[in-house]
Write a protein that holds these residues in place. Structure first.
Motif, PDB file in Angstrom:
ATOM      1  N   GLY A  75       0.502  -8.927   5.851  1.00 28.83           N
ATOM      2  CA  GLY A  75       1.589  -8.038   6.266  1.00 28.83           C
ATOM      3  C   GLY A  75       2.785  -8.221   5.354  1.00 28.83           C
ATOM      4  O   GLY A  75       2.662  -8.622   4.216  1.00 28.83           O
ATOM      5  N   ILE A  76       3.983  -7.966   5.910  1.00 25.75           N
ATOM      6  CA  ILE A  76       5.188  -7.954   5.076  1.00 25.75           C
ATOM      7  C   ILE A  76       5.828  -9.341   5.078  1.00 25.75           C
ATOM      8  O   ILE A  76       6.003  -9.957   6.126  1.00 25.75           O
ATOM      9  N   VAL A  77       6.153  -9.856   3.887  1.00 24.41           N
ATOM     10  CA  VAL A  77       6.854 -11.150   3.827  1.00 24.41           C
ATOM     11  C   VAL A  77       8.067 -11.046   2.904  1.00 24.41           C
ATOM     12  O   VAL A  77       8.112 -10.207   2.005  1.00 24.41           O
ATOM     13  N   SER A  78       9.049 -11.891   3.151  1.00 28.35           N
ATOM     14  CA  SER A  78      10.218 -11.958   2.263  1.00 28.35           C
ATOM     15  C   SER A  78      10.197 -13.311   1.563  1.00 28.35           C
ATOM     16  O   SER A  78       9.950 -14.327   2.206  1.00 28.35           O
TER      17      SER A  78
ATOM     18  N   ASN B 208       7.653  -0.853   6.402  1.00 30.21           N
ATOM     19  CA  ASN B 208       7.527   0.016   5.226  1.00 30.21           C
ATOM     20  C   ASN B 208       7.033   1.389   5.644  1.00 30.21           C
ATOM     21  O   ASN B 208       5.972   1.526   6.224  1.00 30.21           O
ATOM     22  N   MET B 209       7.803   2.407   5.310  1.00 26.27           N
ATOM     23  CA  MET B 209       7.477   3.756   5.761  1.00 26.27           C
ATOM     24  C   MET B 209       6.281   4.350   5.015  1.00 26.27           C
ATOM     25  O   MET B 209       5.612   5.221   5.515  1.00 26.27           O
ATOM     26  N   ASP B 210       6.044   3.869   3.785  1.00 28.09           N
ATOM     27  CA  ASP B 210       5.063   4.572   2.952  1.00 28.09           C
ATOM     28  C   ASP B 210       3.650   4.032   3.065  1.00 28.09           C
ATOM     29  O   ASP B 210       2.752   4.511   2.422  1.00 28.09           O
ATOM     30  N   ILE B 211       3.484   2.988   3.873  1.00 30.64           N
ATOM     31  CA  ILE B 211       2.177   2.334   3.896  1.00 30.64           C
ATOM     32  C   ILE B 211       1.069   3.321   4.275  1.00 30.64           C
ATOM     33  O   ILE B 211      -0.002   3.308   3.733  1.00 30.64           O
ATOM     34  N   ASP B 212       1.367   4.216   5.239  1.00 23.92           N
ATOM     35  CA  ASP B 212       0.307   5.133   5.693  1.00 23.92           C
ATOM     36  C   ASP B 212       0.413   6.509   5.086  1.00 23.92           C
ATOM     37  O   ASP B 212      -0.025   7.489   5.663  1.00 23.92           O
TER      38      ASP B 212
ATOM     39  N   LEU C 263       1.972  -4.592   0.706  1.00 21.29           N
ATOM     40  CA  LEU C 263       0.954  -3.826  -0.009  1.00 21.29           C
ATOM     41  C   LEU C 263       1.239  -2.351   0.200  1.00 21.29           C
ATOM     42  O   LEU C 263       1.314  -1.881   1.328  1.00 21.29           O
ATOM     43  N   ASP C 264       1.404  -1.644  -0.891  1.00 29.26           N
ATOM     44  CA  ASP C 264       1.658  -0.205  -0.820  1.00 29.26           C
ATOM     45  C   ASP C 264       0.331   0.521  -1.074  1.00 29.26           C
ATOM     46  O   ASP C 264      -0.201   0.478  -2.174  1.00 29.26           O
TER      47      ASP C 264
END
Length: 881
Positions: free
Chosen positions: A768-771, A867-871, A837-838
């Motif tokens: 998933g998303i990490v910083s 992230n809005m663009d993932i899907d 991951l995009d």
């Protein structure tokens, strides 16, 4: 050829006249047609019509060779039909003649031979409609005006190009497209002086339909039109239309206001000398027009343009990796035309993606053929008396190997013991692969073609069959093995008093990992023979390393990562940077020493045809970025010699910023040239810059590098342990071999990186998303390139996004820095980025990075923003439906 290879096509006769023509035109296609002929299920036969009394034809007066060949083909087709009539009158088999040559077809029909073009024949096979997709898209010369719009200037004919190159009007070189910017390329001029090896090309019209790796002719533009390499990152996001106006708009972005110093010789492509096309892997970008048969194909390699293909199976091919071949590139088309070749499998599937990266990097990975395997020794194998001829028995020595965990292709082992005179004897023992691989046989040819073993994240593509790589040549412990030994007598200050080389038989007493060897050296409780030997080696290695560094050898750095795999799914569950121990360095020192000692010996014996390895010093301009980056942190890097570079890197320390030194070394690595193999008789600069050694070769890894096998053969001849053969002492053949080895070595590195990138994507897909904290490696005009130490991961943070207001960006190439609104970024600045991951572009799924800190309104995002663009693909799909 793609149609002929399809399983549906059988019972074909290929004439000798045709085979000869194919051989002259294209070696790869010739090989493919031979392979089809050898496939018994296909029923392909060659007919030696040139040696058959009834089909042989003489060239007539005034007839050119091409017309004579066409006539020979028609005569053979006609004869075959008559011949078959005689054999079986009742079930008459008809021979049909397939040709794409218009005139030849017309004449054949006049002579009563049933003739068709490939397209006509394939379209008549109603049971196999999928074959139509595999037809090459042949544009008839006269139809080029169909869209009425000429985009590109005409390519000059070869005769004119050759004249122009001779007279110096044009330059010949290899076209290299840019990965970062599809509107820019460079041409490496062949055999030119060192200074202007490189010509820059910018803009669609100047690239003039050249494709990456083509050999082109270039015309230099007048000096007032020269440009600087652009610092913009541009990817071709174009859709199915030929929108050239948009391209012209984007080309304006390229023009960098640059000072005189930055301008480079600039040119335009005037013609193609040799096309270097290959089949390309990638994905279909389905046309938005319903029922359309014309679609764009997006190659996996960003340096290759999109390709327009016609297919009826677009829906079935969506979301799959496919192979496409280019057929041609008309002047009125924004993209080249091509045809579908093969469906590889689903995108994201591990097997499919591995296949893609092996194909894309031209890594030979088919299973070894029976012909190759037939040259392997018969099992069970053991050392015979004959094997011991010209060989010393060293099985009594306390030899051990030290390798990474899980290593099965062990090609080196070491020993160290004290001699009666108080000196030390140190031996490096290398697997004797050349004993099993004899010059010129199929096994040798295949190893030479592969050139190197390729290590992917969870797969190894061996250079030699597994029986040798993991068994008979691998120096495993407690078994007898054949070796090639380099043995030194040294004093306790690691000074070499004597060196000798011998073929040997050894029996390794232990196969240790780096960690196990380190533990033995550090453990006060262990004093056995193996441990004593390791301590002696370690002590000498430290002295050797210190001495090497004093001479100016560089210690560079690259962020290497290791994946921990889930034992069942084989997906990466953890990712960490590799830890280096003292024992890594210990093994390395003795391998370097052996390579240098062997290089001196083979060059003494064979001054004209020793296979050596050199590392050229980089041109001073390569270091500009490193010097500027250090300067921005108030540090001085001197680059006039390797020694001054090494010393200033050692001094470049910051108590408040401990990671700075590693970053400088990583950046210094990027400034380096590639090390290459070469033949001593074809070159006079032998120096290895990175190792600060006047001469160097590769001797220590013959299981996984073909160069080492050749070096073993040279050394064996030098010490009288084996005999020579003609190719070994032919410097032109050796130079050609080096060329292939350098290419294979480079491709293996790229394939390994691509494998790490793919596994990194799998890792972040599950995570998933990490910083994470990151450091800036480069600043660009519209982006920063950052390195995340925790994962050894590099990525680009873009500051201009489609459909978003553009921020105020000021790029300064001198410092280098990028000012965004009111925040200035320099190289090595610490930032915080969000990694995800995009998957919005299935073809180029990528790790996407966004800025979290420092906070810039409208640019930075908070660490927990989804992230809005993932899907994105899902949304687009719904929109289409």
């Amino acid at each position: 050829i793609d149609v002929l290879e399809d399983p549906a096509i059988r019972n074909v006769i290929v004439l000798q006249t045709v085979l000869q023509e194919v051989r002259n035109r294209s070696a790869p296609v010739y090989k493919r047609i031979r392979d089809v002929t050898n496939n018994q299920e296909k029923h392909f036969y060659t007919f030696t019509n040139e040696h058959h009394r009834e089909t042989y034809v003489e060239q007539e007066q005034g007839e050119n060779a091409n017309d004579r060949n066409d006539r020979a083909i028609r005569v053979a087709a006609k004869w075959y039909n008559e011949h078959l009539k005689k054999i079986s009158a009742e079930n008459h088999l008809q021979v049909i003649f397939i040709t794409n040559d218009k005139k030849n077809k017309e004449k054949a029909i006049e002579e009563g031979i049933p003739a068709f073009t490939c397209e006509e024949y394939v379209k008549s096979l109603t049971a196999n409609p999928e074959l139509i997709d595999r037809l090459a898209c042949l544009s008839e010369e006269g139809n080029e005006i169909e869209s009425g719009r000429i985009i590109f200037s005409e390519h000059l004919p070869l005769s004119k190009l050759q004249q122009g190159i001779k007279s110096g009007t044009y330059l010949q070189g290899t076209f290299r497209a840019s990965r970062e910017n599809y509107l820019e390329a460079t041409v490496w001029v062949h055999g030119d002086t060192e200074d202007d090896k490189e010509i820059i090309l910018q803009g669609l019209k100047n690239l003039n339909r050249a494709v990456h790796e083509d050999i082109v002719a270039v015309e230099l533009l007048p000096k007032n039109q020269w440009v600087a390499p652009s610092s913009v990152v541009l990817h071709d996001e174009g859709q199915n239309e030929d929108d050239v106006e948009k391209e012209e708009e984007r080309e304006c972005l390229l023009k960098t206001a640059a000072n005189e110093k930055m301008l480079k010789p600039t040119g335009r492509v005037v013609g193609i000398i040799k096309r270097n096309w290959r089949p390309y892997c990638g994905m279909l970008s389905k046309s938005d027009i319903k029922e359309s048969r014309r679609h764009l194909f997006t190659p996996a390699d960003r340096r290759i343009p999109r390709i327009r293909i016609e297919t009826r199976q677009a829906s079935a091919l969506e979301g799959r990796r496919i192979i496409v071949a280019i057929d041609g590139w008309p002047r009125n088309s924004r993209y080249p035309n091509g045809h579908f070749v093969k469906n590889l499998g689903d995108v994201g599937d591990k097997e499919t993606e591995t296949e893609v990266l092996l194909l894309e990097h031209d890594v030979p990975h088919q299973p070894f053929s029976q012909a190759v395997l037939s040259f392997l020794p018969k099992m069970p194998w053991s050392i015979t008396e004959k094997d011991m001829k010209n060989r010393e028995d060293l099985r009594h020595l306390c030899v051990c190997s030290v390798d990474p965990p899980g290593c099965t292709d062990i090609d080196d082992a070491l020993h160290c013991r004290e001699l009666e005179n108080g000196n030390l004897e140190v031996g490096v023992h290398i697997a004797d692969v050349s004993h099993f691989i004899r010059p010129g046989n199929a096994l040798d040819q295949e190893s030479a073609r592969r050139g190197t073993t390729v290590y992917l994240c969870e797969k190894r593509i061996d250079m030699v069959p597994e029986l040798l790589s993991s068994n008979l040549c691998s120096l495993r412990c407690n078994v007898d093995r054949l070796a090639f030994s380099c043995i030194w007598e040294m004093n306790h200050n690691a000074e070499i008093l004597k060196v000798r080389f011998t073929k040997s038989a050894i029996n390794s007493k232990a196969s240790l990992t780096y960690a196990e060897a380190q533990m033995r050296i550090d453990s006060a409780a262990m004093n056995d023979e193996i441990t004593t030997s390791l301590r002696g080696l370690n002590k000498l290695a430290k002295i050797l390393k210190k001495r090497r560094i004093e001479k100016g050898a560089l210690t560079l750095s690259s962020p290497e990562v290791r994946f921990h795999m889930d034992s069942e799914t084989h997906d990466p569950i953890d990712l960490q940077t590799k830890e280096l121990r003292e024992t890594n360095s210990m093994v390395e020192e003795f391998m370097l020493l052996a390579n240098i000692s062997v290089a001196k010996k083979i060059h003494e014996e064979f001054s004209e045809h020793a296979l050596l390895r050199k590392h050229p010093a980089p041109p001073p301009s390569n270091y500009e970025i490193l010097v500027k980056a250090a300067k921005s942190k108030n540090l001085e890097i001197k680059t006039d010699t390797a020694k001054s570079l090494a010393d200033s890197l050692d001094r470049a320390d910051s108590p408040t910023f401990p990671y700075l030194n590693t970053l400088l070394r990583i950046l210094a690595t990027r400034c380096m040239m590639q090390a290459v193999y070469f033949c001593s008789g074809m070159d006079n600069d032998f120096h290895h810059y990175g190792l600060a050694s006047p001469i160097y070769t590769h001797f220590t890894s013959p299981i996984r590098r073909y160069a080492d096998i050749i070096v073993h053969r040279l050394l064996a001849v030098a010490i009288g342990a084996d005999c020579t053969y003609p190719e070994l002492t032919d410097k032109h053949k050796l130079a050609d071999l080096c060329k292939n080895l350098n290419f294979r070595h480079k491709m293996a590195q790229y394939a390994q990186r691509a494998s790490v990138a793919f596994h990194t994507q799998l890792f972040f897909k599950s995570k998933g998303i990490v910083s994470e904290e990151a450091y800036i490696l480069f600043v660009r005009k519209n982006a920063i390139v950052v390195l995340i130490p925790k994962y050894g991961l590099e990525g680009t943070v873009f500051f201009e996004e489609k459909d978003k207001p553009k921020p105020r960006l000021i790029y300064d190439d001198e410092i280098p820095s990028l000012k965004i609104e009111d925040t200035v970024f320099h190289i090595f600045d610490k930032v915080k980025v969000k990694i995800m991951l995009d998957s919005s572009n299935l073809q180029h799924q990528k790790i996407r990075m966004s800025l979290v800190e420092p906070q810039i309104p409208g640019i930075s995002i908070s660490a927990d923003t989804p992230n809005m663009d993932i899907d994105e693909p899902e949304r687009k799909k719904k929109k289409r439906e």
